[in-house]
Motif scaffolding. Structure first.
Motif, PDB file in Angstrom:
ATOM      1  N   ILE A 254       1.269  -1.405   0.128  1.00 40.62           N
ATOM      2  CA  ILE A 254      -0.249  -0.211  -0.062  1.00 40.62           C
ATOM      3  C   ILE A 254       0.516   1.469  -0.198  1.00 40.62           C
ATOM      4  N   ALA A 255       0.636   2.381  -0.631  1.00 41.47           N
ATOM      5  CA  ALA A 255       1.260   3.172  -1.036  1.00 41.47           C
ATOM      6  C   ALA A 255       1.071   4.507  -0.125  1.00 41.47           C
ATOM      7  N   PRO A 256       1.651   5.081   1.093  1.00 40.34           N
ATOM      8  CA  PRO A 256       1.082   5.997   1.617  1.00 40.34           C
ATOM      9  C   PRO A 256       0.072   6.713   0.622  1.00 40.34           C
ATOM     10  N   VAL A 257      -0.376   7.575   1.353  1.00 35.33           N
ATOM     11  CA  VAL A 257      -1.603   8.735   1.049  1.00 35.33           C
ATOM     12  C   VAL A 257      -1.270   9.766   1.620  1.00 35.33           C
ATOM     13  N   ASN A 258      -1.661  10.647   0.876  1.00 38.35           N
ATOM     14  CA  ASN A 258      -0.924  11.923   0.875  1.00 38.35           C
ATOM     15  C   ASN A 258      -2.213  12.723   1.082  1.00 38.35           C
ATOM     16  N   PRO A 259      -2.711  13.702   1.973  1.00 34.96           N
ATOM     17  CA  PRO A 259      -4.025  13.806   1.919  1.00 34.96           C
ATOM     18  C   PRO A 259      -3.791  15.190   1.393  1.00 34.96           C
ATOM     19  N   PRO A 260      -5.036  15.870   0.902  1.00 30.35           N
ATOM     20  CA  PRO A 260      -4.223  17.338  -0.350  1.00 30.35           C
ATOM     21  C   PRO A 260      -4.715  17.870   0.544  1.00 30.35           C
ATOM     22  N   ASP A 261      -4.339  18.789   0.199  1.00 28.80           N
ATOM     23  CA  ASP A 261      -3.990  20.025   0.906  1.00 28.80           C
ATOM     24  C   ASP A 261      -5.345  21.208   1.461  1.00 28.80           C
ATOM     25  N   ASN A 262      -6.175  20.721   0.962  1.00 31.75           N
ATOM     26  CA  ASN A 262      -7.365  21.211   1.194  1.00 31.75           C
ATOM     27  C   ASN A 262      -8.436  20.627   2.537  1.00 31.75           C
ATOM     28  N   PHE A 263      -8.164  19.391   3.070  1.00 34.25           N
ATOM     29  CA  PHE A 263      -8.268  18.750   3.415  1.00 34.25           C
ATOM     30  C   PHE A 263      -8.401  19.113   4.607  1.00 34.25           C
ATOM     31  N   PRO A 264      -9.417  18.603   5.293  1.00 33.02           N
ATOM     32  CA  PRO A 264      -9.503  19.753   6.980  1.00 33.02           C
ATOM     33  C   PRO A 264      -8.675  18.568   7.738  1.00 33.02           C
ATOM     34  N   ILE A 265      -8.279  19.266   8.828  1.00 36.09           N
ATOM     35  CA  ILE A 265      -7.406  18.182  10.115  1.00 36.09           C
ATOM     36  C   ILE A 265      -8.584  18.592  11.011  1.00 36.09           C
ATOM     37  N   ALA A 266      -8.317  17.545  12.214  1.00 41.35           N
ATOM     38  CA  ALA A 266      -9.341  18.147  13.260  1.00 41.35           C
ATOM     39  C   ALA A 266      -8.393  18.416  14.430  1.00 41.35           C
ATOM     40  N   PRO A 267      -8.878  19.453  14.757  1.00 41.08           N
ATOM     41  CA  PRO A 267      -8.262  19.987  15.609  1.00 41.08           C
ATOM     42  C   PRO A 267      -7.341  19.429  16.903  1.00 41.08           C
ATOM     43  N   THR A 268      -5.841  19.659  16.880  1.00 45.26           N
ATOM     44  CA  THR A 268      -5.707  18.832  17.853  1.00 45.26           C
ATOM     45  C   THR A 268      -6.263  19.442  19.596  1.00 45.26           C
ATOM     46  N   ASP A 269      -6.881  20.543  20.045  1.00 44.70           N
ATOM     47  CA  ASP A 269      -7.895  20.564  21.120  1.00 44.70           C
ATOM     48  C   ASP A 269      -8.380  19.696  21.880  1.00 44.70           C
ATOM     49  N   PRO A 270      -8.748  19.205  22.729  1.00 48.48           N
ATOM     50  CA  PRO A 270      -9.845  18.136  22.759  1.00 48.48           C
ATOM     51  C   PRO A 270     -11.339  19.006  23.055  1.00 48.48           C
ATOM     52  N   ILE A 271     -12.076  18.366  22.484  1.00 50.42           N
ATOM     53  CA  ILE A 271     -13.685  19.330  22.732  1.00 50.42           C
ATOM     54  C   ILE A 271     -13.770  18.457  23.731  1.00 50.42           C
ATOM     55  N   ILE A 272     -14.459  20.307  24.899  1.00 47.88           N
ATOM     56  CA  ILE A 272     -14.969  20.068  25.834  1.00 47.88           C
ATOM     57  C   ILE A 272     -16.304  20.378  26.010  1.00 47.88           C
ATOM     58  N   PRO A 273     -17.333  19.682  26.290  1.00 42.39           N
ATOM     59  CA  PRO A 273     -19.213  19.270  25.765  1.00 42.39           C
ATOM     60  C   PRO A 273     -19.193  20.703  26.753  1.00 42.39           C
ATOM     61  N   GLU A 274     -20.684  20.695  25.904  1.00 38.46           N
ATOM     62  CA  GLU A 274     -20.800  22.823  27.048  1.00 38.46           C
ATOM     63  C   GLU A 274     -21.872  22.057  28.010  1.00 38.46           C
ATOM     64  N   PRO A 275     -21.893  22.797  29.169  1.00 39.03           N
ATOM     65  CA  PRO A 275     -23.159  21.942  30.316  1.00 39.03           C
ATOM     66  C   PRO A 275     -23.992  22.006  29.953  1.00 39.03           C
ATOM     67  N   LEU A 276     -24.993  21.117  29.895  1.00 38.37           N
ATOM     68  CA  LEU A 276     -26.676  20.769  30.433  1.00 38.37           C
ATOM     69  C   LEU A 276     -27.179  21.994  30.736  1.00 38.37           C
ATOM     70  N   PRO A 277     -28.786  22.955  30.303  1.00 40.30           N
ATOM     71  CA  PRO A 277     -29.048  23.980  30.415  1.00 40.30           C
ATOM     72  C   PRO A 277     -29.696  23.068  32.221  1.00 40.30           C
ATOM     73  N   ALA A 278     -30.103  23.767  33.218  1.00 41.96           N
ATOM     74  CA  ALA A 278     -30.319  23.389  34.504  1.00 41.96           C
ATOM     75  C   ALA A 278     -32.099  23.207  33.770  1.00 41.96           C
ATOM     76  N   ASN A 279     -33.291  22.460  34.740  1.00 38.70           N
ATOM     77  CA  ASN A 279     -34.145  22.276  34.892  1.00 38.70           C
ATOM     78  C   ASN A 279     -34.777  22.751  36.325  1.00 38.70           C
ATOM     79  N   ASN A 280     -35.328  23.908  36.485  1.00 40.08           N
ATOM     80  CA  ASN A 280     -35.808  24.207  37.839  1.00 40.08           C
ATOM     81  C   ASN A 280     -37.948  24.184  37.988  1.00 40.08           C
TER      82      ASN A 280
END
Length: 153
Positions: free
Chosen positions: A127-153
């Protein structure tokens, strides 16, 4: 008691002198201690042989004993050689049998090795190594932190 047994032994060993008669009846010669019924003569055994004859007899006996001993020695040597030859033949037969067994084992191992190679052989597609195209989105390296859910009163 010892004296009596010694005397009996000496008397038993002493030569017995008896008259011996040679009789002939119907062409058959017999020797007996009583006179013959018809004819016959008194038989007088020959005297001892002379010292020269005794020496000659001893020499002849010694030669015959030496010949027999030599023949026995030669026979023993021949038997030993034959045993050695048989042992060597048996050893050679055992070695040949071991060689045949080893050859059969080597052939069996070669067949098993070939079978294992055939079973483990997978087609290889590089298998030949595949290089992604230049415009290919790269995933962020920062972790995604979910937003807190709204509280029900």
């Amino acid at each position: 008691m010892k004296i009596i047994s010694t005397l009996i032994l000496i008397l038993a060993i002493s030569p017995v002198y008896a008259e011996i008669y040679k009789c002939e009846e119907n062409g058959i010669i017999s020797y007996q201690q009583f006179p013959c019924k018809e004819g016959g003569t008194e038989f007088i055994p020959p005297k001892d042989i002379s010292p020269e004859q005794q020496k000659a007899a001893i020499e002849k006996l010694d030669r015959e004993i030496a010949i027999q001993a030599e023949q026995k020695q030669q026979q023993q040597e021949a038997d030993d050689k034959e045993r050695l030859i048989r042992a060597q033949e048996e050893k050679a037969d055992a070695a040949a049998q071991n060689a045949r067994a080893n050859t059969a084992q080597v052939l069996q191992n070669a067949r098993q090795t070939e079978q294992i190679r055939n079973q483990n052989q997978r087609p290889y597609f590089p298998i030949a190594p595949v290089n992604p195209p230049d415009n290919f989105p790269i995933a962020p390296t920062d972790p995604i932190i979910p937003e807190p859910l709204p509280a029900n009163n």
